[in-house]
Write a protein that holds these residues in place. Structure first.
Motif, PDB file in Angstrom:
ATOM      1  N   ILE A   5      78.293  70.945  54.906  1.00  0.00           N
ATOM      2  CA  ILE A   5      79.295  69.878  54.870  1.00  0.00           C
ATOM      3  C   ILE A   5      79.585  69.480  53.429  1.00  0.00           C
ATOM      4  CG2 ILE A   5      79.741  67.471  55.483  1.00  0.00           C
ATOM      5  CD1 ILE A   5      78.172  67.942  58.032  1.00  0.00           C
ATOM      6  N   ILE A   6      78.515  69.404  52.625  1.00  0.00           N
ATOM      7  CA  ILE A   6      78.713  69.021  51.231  1.00  0.00           C
ATOM      8  C   ILE A   6      79.608  70.031  50.531  1.00  0.00           C
ATOM      9  CG2 ILE A   6      77.536  68.726  49.009  1.00  0.00           C
ATOM     10  CD1 ILE A   6      75.138  67.685  50.575  1.00  0.00           C
ATOM     11  N   LYS A   7      79.341  71.325  50.766  1.00  0.00           N
ATOM     12  CA  LYS A   7      80.123  72.357  50.091  1.00  0.00           C
ATOM     13  C   LYS A   7      81.572  72.351  50.538  1.00  0.00           C
ATOM     14  CE  LYS A   7      76.437  75.624  48.973  1.00  0.00           C
ATOM     15  NZ  LYS A   7      75.896  76.970  49.200  1.00  0.00           N
ATOM     16  N   LYS A   8      81.811  72.028  51.829  1.00  0.00           N
ATOM     17  CA  LYS A   8      83.159  72.082  52.359  1.00  0.00           C
ATOM     18  C   LYS A   8      83.916  70.779  52.198  1.00  0.00           C
ATOM     19  CE  LYS A   8      82.352  75.698  55.801  1.00  0.00           C
ATOM     20  NZ  LYS A   8      82.386  76.031  57.243  1.00  0.00           N
ATOM     21  N   SER A   9      83.197  69.716  51.811  1.00  0.00           N
ATOM     22  CA  SER A   9      83.843  68.416  51.704  1.00  0.00           C
ATOM     23  C   SER A   9      84.783  68.376  50.510  1.00  0.00           C
ATOM     24  CB  SER A   9      82.781  67.315  51.560  1.00  0.00           C
ATOM     25  OG  SER A   9      82.071  67.509  50.366  1.00  0.00           O
ATOM     26  N   ARG A  10      85.629  67.362  50.517  1.00  0.00           N
ATOM     27  CA  ARG A  10      86.584  67.216  49.405  1.00  0.00           C
ATOM     28  C   ARG A  10      85.872  66.556  48.230  1.00  0.00           C
ATOM     29  NH1 ARG A  10      92.262  63.805  49.703  1.00  0.00           N
ATOM     30  NH2 ARG A  10      93.068  64.416  47.677  1.00  0.00           N
ATOM     31  N   ALA A  11      84.976  67.338  47.625  1.00  0.00           N
ATOM     32  CA  ALA A  11      84.151  66.803  46.543  1.00  0.00           C
ATOM     33  C   ALA A  11      84.689  67.258  45.199  1.00  0.00           C
ATOM     34  CB  ALA A  11      82.716  67.265  46.714  1.00  0.00           C
ATOM     35  N   LEU A  12      84.669  66.371  44.248  1.00  0.00           N
ATOM     36  CA  LEU A  12      85.072  66.683  42.888  1.00  0.00           C
ATOM     37  C   LEU A  12      83.855  66.549  41.993  1.00  0.00           C
ATOM     38  CD1 LEU A  12      88.307  64.509  42.706  1.00  0.00           C
ATOM     39  CD2 LEU A  12      88.173  66.961  43.124  1.00  0.00           C
ATOM     40  N   LEU A  13      83.706  67.435  41.033  1.00  0.00           N
ATOM     41  CA  LEU A  13      82.601  67.297  40.104  1.00  0.00           C
ATOM     42  C   LEU A  13      82.709  65.963  39.387  1.00  0.00           C
ATOM     43  CD1 LEU A  13      82.286  70.808  38.433  1.00  0.00           C
ATOM     44  CD2 LEU A  13      80.641  69.701  39.949  1.00  0.00           C
ATOM     45  N   LEU A  14      81.584  65.293  39.282  1.00  0.00           N
ATOM     46  CA  LEU A  14      81.588  64.026  38.570  1.00  0.00           C
ATOM     47  C   LEU A  14      82.033  64.207  37.131  1.00  0.00           C
ATOM     48  CD1 LEU A  14      80.899  61.046  38.856  1.00  0.00           C
ATOM     49  CD2 LEU A  14      78.592  61.567  38.059  1.00  0.00           C
ATOM     50  N   ASP A  52      85.261  57.856  47.285  1.00  0.00           N
ATOM     51  CA  ASP A  52      84.801  56.749  46.446  1.00  0.00           C
ATOM     52  C   ASP A  52      83.286  56.604  46.493  1.00  0.00           C
ATOM     53  OD1 ASP A  52      84.702  55.921  49.046  1.00  0.00           O
ATOM     54  OD2 ASP A  52      85.376  53.869  48.648  1.00  0.00           O
ATOM     55  N   ASN A  53      82.584  57.718  46.643  1.00  0.00           N
ATOM     56  CA  ASN A  53      81.122  57.703  46.666  1.00  0.00           C
ATOM     57  C   ASN A  53      80.562  58.713  45.676  1.00  0.00           C
ATOM     58  OD1 ASN A  53      80.379  55.931  49.186  1.00  0.00           O
ATOM     59  ND2 ASN A  53      82.017  57.293  49.866  1.00  0.00           N
ATOM     60  N   VAL A  54      79.545  58.307  44.937  1.00  0.00           N
ATOM     61  CA  VAL A  54      78.798  59.230  44.103  1.00  0.00           C
ATOM     62  C   VAL A  54      77.734  59.881  44.991  1.00  0.00           C
ATOM     63  CG1 VAL A  54      77.282  59.477  42.110  1.00  0.00           C
ATOM     64  CG2 VAL A  54      79.189  57.869  42.026  1.00  0.00           C
ATOM     65  N   LEU A  55      77.749  61.200  45.067  1.00  0.00           N
ATOM     66  CA  LEU A  55      76.827  61.925  45.930  1.00  0.00           C
ATOM     67  C   LEU A  55      75.806  62.663  45.067  1.00  0.00           C
ATOM     68  CD1 LEU A  55      76.202  62.723  48.899  1.00  0.00           C
ATOM     69  CD2 LEU A  55      77.592  64.764  48.513  1.00  0.00           C
ATOM     70  N   ILE A  56      74.547  62.300  45.220  1.00  0.00           N
ATOM     71  CA  ILE A  56      73.437  62.955  44.523  1.00  0.00           C
ATOM     72  C   ILE A  56      72.653  63.741  45.565  1.00  0.00           C
ATOM     73  CG2 ILE A  56      71.411  62.623  43.065  1.00  0.00           C
ATOM     74  CD1 ILE A  56      72.561  59.850  42.346  1.00  0.00           C
ATOM     75  N   SER A  57      72.534  65.036  45.371  1.00  0.00           N
ATOM     76  CA  SER A  57      71.855  65.866  46.364  1.00  0.00           C
ATOM     77  C   SER A  57      70.811  66.746  45.697  1.00  0.00           C
ATOM     78  CB  SER A  57      72.859  66.724  47.146  1.00  0.00           C
ATOM     79  OG  SER A  57      73.574  67.578  46.282  1.00  0.00           O
ATOM     80  N   MET A  58      69.758  67.047  46.443  1.00  0.00           N
ATOM     81  CA  MET A  58      68.666  67.880  45.949  1.00  0.00           C
ATOM     82  C   MET A  58      67.925  68.450  47.150  1.00  0.00           C
ATOM     83  SD  MET A  58      66.530  64.539  44.757  1.00  0.00           S
ATOM     84  CE  MET A  58      68.095  63.654  44.561  1.00  0.00           C
ATOM     85  N   VAL A  59      67.251  69.563  46.941  1.00  0.00           N
ATOM     86  CA  VAL A  59      66.443  70.177  47.993  1.00  0.00           C
ATOM     87  C   VAL A  59      64.988  70.144  47.566  1.00  0.00           C
ATOM     88  CG1 VAL A  59      65.940  72.296  49.263  1.00  0.00           C
ATOM     89  CG2 VAL A  59      68.317  71.656  48.800  1.00  0.00           C
TER      90      VAL A  59
END
Length: 217
Positions: A5-14, A52-59
């Motif tokens: 979902i993260i990869k496919k979401s409308r995410a922009l690099l910070l 309008d959310n900052v997304l921080i992800s890690m494995v």
């Protein structure tokens, strides 16, 4: 929220919004995310801007979960953390969604200033402390969120075997410096190791982030 979902979401690099003459980027020099400090047992963190959310992800490679869980972040009314089995490994995906509405909430800057868990000074912060909220969830104890006039950050507990050292380096998203990443060794009591990610919230960056936030309000 899983990795697909993260990869496919409308995410922009910070890094798209972390540009301009901020305190960090003005002195960053050349670099990119490939030179970020490597955290033993952790793939990441990565930082993106999703609406309008900052997304921080890690494995976390050595943490296993059978199902997903979502937790509200205390004091951050519109933000949350989510854990789920990672689709591409046997580890656990840890996603933190921080609303820009919360980041710009002046009430959060009235929280009691805190240092690192255990009392050591925050690296890269002149006073060694920032307004913060600390809490624990199963498998992760002493998570801390920090919010100051120029910084937003998170401390994540990780078992690091680097004695009592604290190693700090620039943190990049793409080729743009976004802040600092610190590896924090155990304290004198053999506790409170982990990593600290501090992101730039200079006035220039705040203006750019607010423009992004206003597009979704």
């Amino acid at each position: 929220m899983n990795l697909t979902i993260i990869k496919k979401s409308r995410a922009l690099l910070l890094s798209v919004v972390l540009v301009g003459a901020s305190a960090f980027t003005a002195s960053c020099g050349n670099g990119d995310s490939s030179v970020n400090l490597k955290i033993p047992g952790v793939n990441g963190p990565t930082v993106t801007l999703q609406q309008d959310n900052v997304l921080i992800s890690m494995v976390f490679e050595n943490v296993q979960l059978d199902g997903g869980l979502r937790y509200a972040i205390p004091k951050y009314k519109n933000s949350y953390m989510e854990l789920s089995p990672d689709l591409q490994s046997s580890g656990t995906l840890f996603s933190i969604s921080v609303s820009l509405t919360d980041v710009f909430d002046s009430n959060l800057q009235l929280l009691d200033p805190q240092s690192l868990p255990g009392g050591r000074a925050l690296p890269g912060v002149a006073t060694g402390r920032l307004p913060a909220v600390a809490f624990s969830i199963p498998k992760f104890h002493n998570i801390s969120f920090y919010l100051g006039p120029k910084f937003f950050g998170i401390f994540m507990p990780v078992n690091l075997d680097i004695d009592q050292a604290i190693v700090t380096a620039r943190f990049y998203t793409g080729k743009i410096r976004a802040g600092n990443l610190s590896l924090v060794g155990k304290d004198a009591n053999g506790e409170n190791s982990g990593f600290l990610l501090l992101l730039d919230l200079s006035s220039t960056v705040q203006k750019q982030l607010k423009k992004v936030m206003n597009q979704y309000n």
